[in-house]
Design an enzyme around this catalytic site. Structure first.
Site, PDB file in Angstrom:
ATOM      1  N   LEU A   1       0.829  -1.203   0.000  1.00 26.93           N
ATOM      2  CA  LEU A   1       0.000   0.000   0.000  1.00 26.93           C
ATOM      3  C   LEU A   1       0.855   1.242   0.000  1.00 26.93           C
ATOM      4  CD1 LEU A   1      -2.926  -0.407   2.507  1.00 26.93           C
ATOM      5  CD2 LEU A   1      -3.054  -0.049   0.070  1.00 26.93           C
ATOM      6  N   HIS A   2       1.929   1.188   0.768  1.00 32.26           N
ATOM      7  CA  HIS A   2       2.776   2.371   0.880  1.00 32.26           C
ATOM      8  C   HIS A   2       3.721   2.506  -0.295  1.00 32.26           C
ATOM      9  CE1 HIS A   2       1.562   2.005   5.141  1.00 32.26           C
ATOM     10  NE2 HIS A   2       1.519   3.305   5.030  1.00 32.26           N
ATOM     11  N   GLY A   3       3.709   1.562  -1.192  1.00 31.47           N
ATOM     12  CA  GLY A   3       4.576   1.657  -2.362  1.00 31.47           C
ATOM     13  C   GLY A   3       5.906   0.980  -2.120  1.00 31.47           C
TER      14      GLY A   3
END
Lengths: 499, 383
Positions: A381-383
């Site tokens: 999600l945070h990359g």
């Protein structure tokens, strides 16, 4: 004094000594014929020193100056940024109220309400991200078409398909399409959108939502003005409830809540920007500096959380009845009992999302896999960012170690020293009021503060901030502190293993 | 025969030109230096048993010219700032030059003499640095004093200059403090350079360089805010660096100062640019560098026209003590190393012992107990 002062007098060539590199200077020196003067020697020395140059005397500036140079510009800019968002939220709430005001026959059709929500959200996105909002809109439409396709084939795979599309879209944007600065700017909005889409897919797949939402509902949910920029994540059911049954417009408690949370947010912003650096000066000990940078990062997060809280309540959402802090609870993070508590209270909606849609979904396949998937999901999600991945992984390891170690200790000594607070009536021999138990808990809390300082210090708003920090930045920072916190955690784990 | 005649003519021309230029550069005691002795005001008043307050309140007792006094009287509170500025300048000069042959010696004899000594009669790098650091210190100190509310005439008018937020954010705070400092320093310091010769232009330029480094030293710092460290919104603010930072930058400029030719270039330009009387006097001099390969000195570059003396030996005509007896660093190859510091005369090394506290232990609660240890140290001094 007559005014013979002109600003253009002060505009000058921007020649600085940094214009050429040390290597260039050395090339020049090597080809230089003639005597090397002391001045040239000093220039060379100065270039050598430049990398590690911070030996300045530092003293605290006056409070009035701090207000003038830091507090007031920060506030002005924050208000300038946030005002459009707040106005749009208020407009949406008012529209929702109006749509239900009339008699049953003359009501505004629901699709118009959803469309308003989406349009206002897109306007807000435009004011924050400018043209980069297209990526977010593209992601939304792409996943909607995927849902339509997959649903017509087999409803059960909706969740999986949604997750795949969102993750592939994010990764390809990050790696191939978007330049780092832009991506770093829209990443927050993208995370919220990804969470919404995945949760919607899983809800549809598990039958919690009767039908796949139509395009207006879907867009209204994805771009809901109260949560599109700073979050919080809301479930589709929460959104639906907001649009369909809003009936507390005239009660003014929400007004007070919005005022309270937004002023708390502004305070956190000021604390993060100005006060941390004013309280702890650059010349302090390195661990104190680490604590300062980490605290500055944490308060920046509280600012975002409070603002997200304020916008969601302004647009009419009630996340929890009668609670003020619905997103982050700073009191449990600044004075923590344990790292587990910190992780939980860091972002409550996100925590709920991970628990509901990742942990519980994967649980049937094994607890270990579920825990692993939770961390993988939050990293994705945070990359793909080394720094965040390293922090999340360390945090996972630390909190696991802390959890099992304290549980074992609590069993051995029969005391309330677990990571979570004991219930008021527990059957431990030593309850929380016992002095030794208190001391042990304070000790573990201090250990958590130490770990947090170590993990948070790389978010120090240095040069790499706008593009995302690099791996070397992280490793540099941790090497500066000798990886001490990792060693401590490893030591704790070994002790746990031996006990 | 013709050749000899030609050479003779050429020689005579050179001679007369040389004399002319010497006249133009005529060595005179720098006038603009009396106020520097304000740095010693505290000590001075102690000697005279006059309360310091009285001196501050009565500018006629101060070592200032008539116009400076008028300026100070019109802006109450600035005397204290100027005194602070003079002290800061001296401290900073001594700090920046602590490792060099010329270590910024100061001497306070009387108001007549310049506190920095006769080096100011030269036009070398060191002179340039002294002028710029003192002018910078006054600007800085007055601006700080404004910000702290010590000067009543520089109130910040709260015009709000709103500019678009975000990427192209510019500070719209009370920049008037820095302006006031700049303006005051220009009035106060430059007043004294009244001549029309080349030295006057050099000094004015160097004064301006110092102030420019103060006014342009506000640093913009930014911070990102967003979910999990992303950069959804960015807020910026300003930071004023410490005077040490400004001193270090001026020292950089000192190291890269450009030598300029005493020519007509600057003079002519001054006449073009300056319209005397009320209104703007823009001192934008156009110096031509001695080495034609170098670029023209900009508004942040220090300029000088004379080579520095070596500072090796005692020179009573310039009031220099030489480096005899100076401490040097035996292991360093830089300017503080014994080779360079002692100008090749050699040095002596002596061992000495000092007693200092050591092995300190914190005892609960709350005392610190130390032992006294003897340390052997070595010290090298120039012969």
């Amino acid at each position: 004094m007559e005014d013979d002062y002109y600003l253009d007098d002060m505009e000058m060539d921007d020649y600085g000594p940094d214009d050429f590199s040390y290597e260039q200077l050395m090339d020049y020196i090597n080809s230089y014929e003639g005597e090397i003067t002391p001045e040239m020697l000093e220039v060379i020395e100065e270039y050598k020193r430049r990398s590690g140059r911070s030996e300045m005397d530092v003293s605290r500036i006056a409070v009035s100056e701090l207000i003038e140079m830091c507090v007031s510009p920060s506030c002005v800019q924050a208000v300038q940024h946030l005002l459009p968002l707040f106005i749009m939220c208020a407009v949406f709430r008012f529209f929702c109220y109006l749509s239900k005001a009339g008699s049953k026959d003359a009501r505004v059709p629901p699709w118009l309400v959803h469309l308003t929500s989406a349009l206002l959200g897109i306007m807000v996105l435009q004011s924050f991200f400018d043209k980069a909002l297209l990526y977010i809109v593209a992601c939304c439409f792409l996943s909607f078409f995927t849902f339509c396709l997959v649903c017509s084939w087999n409803r059960k795979y909706c969740g999986l398909a949604g997750a795949m599309v969102v993750i592939i879209f994010s990764l390809s944007c990050e790696l191939l399409i978007v330049d780092p600065t832009t991506w770093h700017k829209i990443r927050g909005g993208q995370i919220i959108l990804s969470m919404k889409i995945i949760s919607l897919g899983i809800d549809v797949a598990q039958g919690d939502i009767a039908d796949l939402p139509n395009v207006f509902e879907f867009m209204g949910y994805c771009f809901n003005v109260g949560s599109v920029i700073f979050g919080p994540w809301i479930s589709y059911a929460q959104y639906y409830k907001l649009v369909e049954h809003d009936d507390n417009f005239m009660g003014f408690t929400w007004c007070g809540q919005v005022l309270l949370t937004s002023s708390l947010g502004i305070f956190c912003l000021i604390y993060s920007n100005c006060i941390t650096h004013w309280l702890i000066l650059d010349s302090s000990h390195k661990w104190l500096l680490a604590y300062r940078d980490a605290q500055s990062f944490r308060f920046s997060h509280y600012f975002v959380s409070f603002i997200s809280d304020a916008t969601s309540s302004l647009s009419g959402l009630t996340l929890r009845e009668g609670a003020i802090m619905n997103v982050a609870r700073p009191q449990y993070i600044e004075i923590p009992r344990s790292l587990v508590e910190v992780v939980t209270n860091w972002n409550l909606p996100m925590h709920n999302w991970l628990k509901t849609y990742v942990f519980k979904t994967v649980r049937p396949y094994g607890v270990f896999l579920a825990v692993l998937m939770t961390y993988v999901a939050s990293s994705l999600l945070h990359g793909l960012n080394f720094q965040l991945a390293a922090v999340l992984l360390s945090l996972g390891f630390y909190s696991y170690t802390e959890f099992v170690f304290r549980r074992r200790l609590s069993v051995i000594y029969d005391a309330c020293i677990q990571t979570r607070r004991c219930k008021p009536k527990c059957d431990h021999k030593y309850t929380s009021t016992h002095p030794v138990v208190l001391l042990v808990n304070v000790f573990f809390g201090a250990l958590a503060v130490f770990h947090l300082a170590y993990l948070g210090l790389m978010f120090d708003s240095s040069d790499g901030e706008e593009k995302g920090y690099t791996m070397w930045h992280t490793l540099d920072k941790w090497t500066g502190l000798d990886f001490l916190s990792h060693w401590v955690a490893l030591g704790t784990f070994i002790v746990y293993w031996l006990v | 025969m013709r050749l000899v005649l030609l050479m003779l003519v050429a020689w005579v021309t050179i001679l007369t030109e040389g004399a002319a230029s010497e006249k133009r550069l005529g060595v005179r005691a720098p006038r603009g230096s009396k106020w520097w002795s304000l740095a010693n005001l505290g000590e001075l008043s102690h000697d005279l048993r006059a309360p310091v307050k009285k001196l501050y309140n009565n500018p006629s007792l101060l070592p200032l010219t008539k116009r400076q006094r008028r300026l100070v009287t019109r802006n109450p509170g600035t005397v204290m700032a100027v005194v602070n500025g003079a002290r800061m300048a001296i401290d900073e000069c001594k700090h920046q030059f602590r490792n060099r042959r010329w270590n910024c010696p100061t001497k306070f004899e009387s108001h007549r003499r310049s506190i920095f000594g006769k080096i100011l009669q030269k036009g070398c790098r060191e002179t340039a640095f002294v002028y710029s650091i003192t002018s910078a210190a006054v600007a800085y100190s007055v601006a700080r004093s404004c910000a702290e509310g010590g000067i009543s005439t520089c109130s910040c008018d709260n015009r709000v200059h709103q500019r678009p937020a975000g990427e192209d954010w510019e500070w719209s705070g009370c920049s008037d403090n820095a302006r006031f400092g700049h303006k005051f320093s220009r009035k106060f310091v430059d007043i004294l350079e009244k001549g029309r010769d080349f030295r006057y232009m050099i000094n004015l330029h160097n004064n301006e360089v110092g102030r420019v480094h103060v006014t342009n030293s506000l640093e913009k710092r930014c911070k990102c805010h967003g979910m999990s460290g992303s950069c959804t919104i960015k807020t910026c603010w300003m930071e004023l660096p410490k005077f040490r930072g400004i001193g270090a930058r001026l020292k950089d400029r000192f190291d890269g100062a450009s030598q300029v030719l005493p020519g007509n270039g600057g003079m002519r330009n001054r006449k073009e640019n300056s319209v005397r009387g009320r209104g703007r006097r823009r001192r934008r001099f156009n110096f031509s560098p001695a080495n034609t390969m170098h670029k023209r000195p900009g508004r942040r570059d220090l300029v000088y026209f004379e080579d520095s003396p070596s500072f090796c030996d005692r020179d009573s005509s310039l009031g220099l003590g030489g480096t005899k007896g100076r401490e040097c660093n035996q292991s360093s190859l830089g300017v503080d190393g014994c080779d360079l510091m002692c100008c090749g005369r050699g040095f002596t090394t002596e061992q000495y012992t000092v007693q200092d506290r050591c092995q300190c232990i914190f005892e609960w609660c709350c005392t610190v107990k130390c032992k006294m240890c003897t340390f052997n140290r070595t010290r090298s001094t120039c012969l």
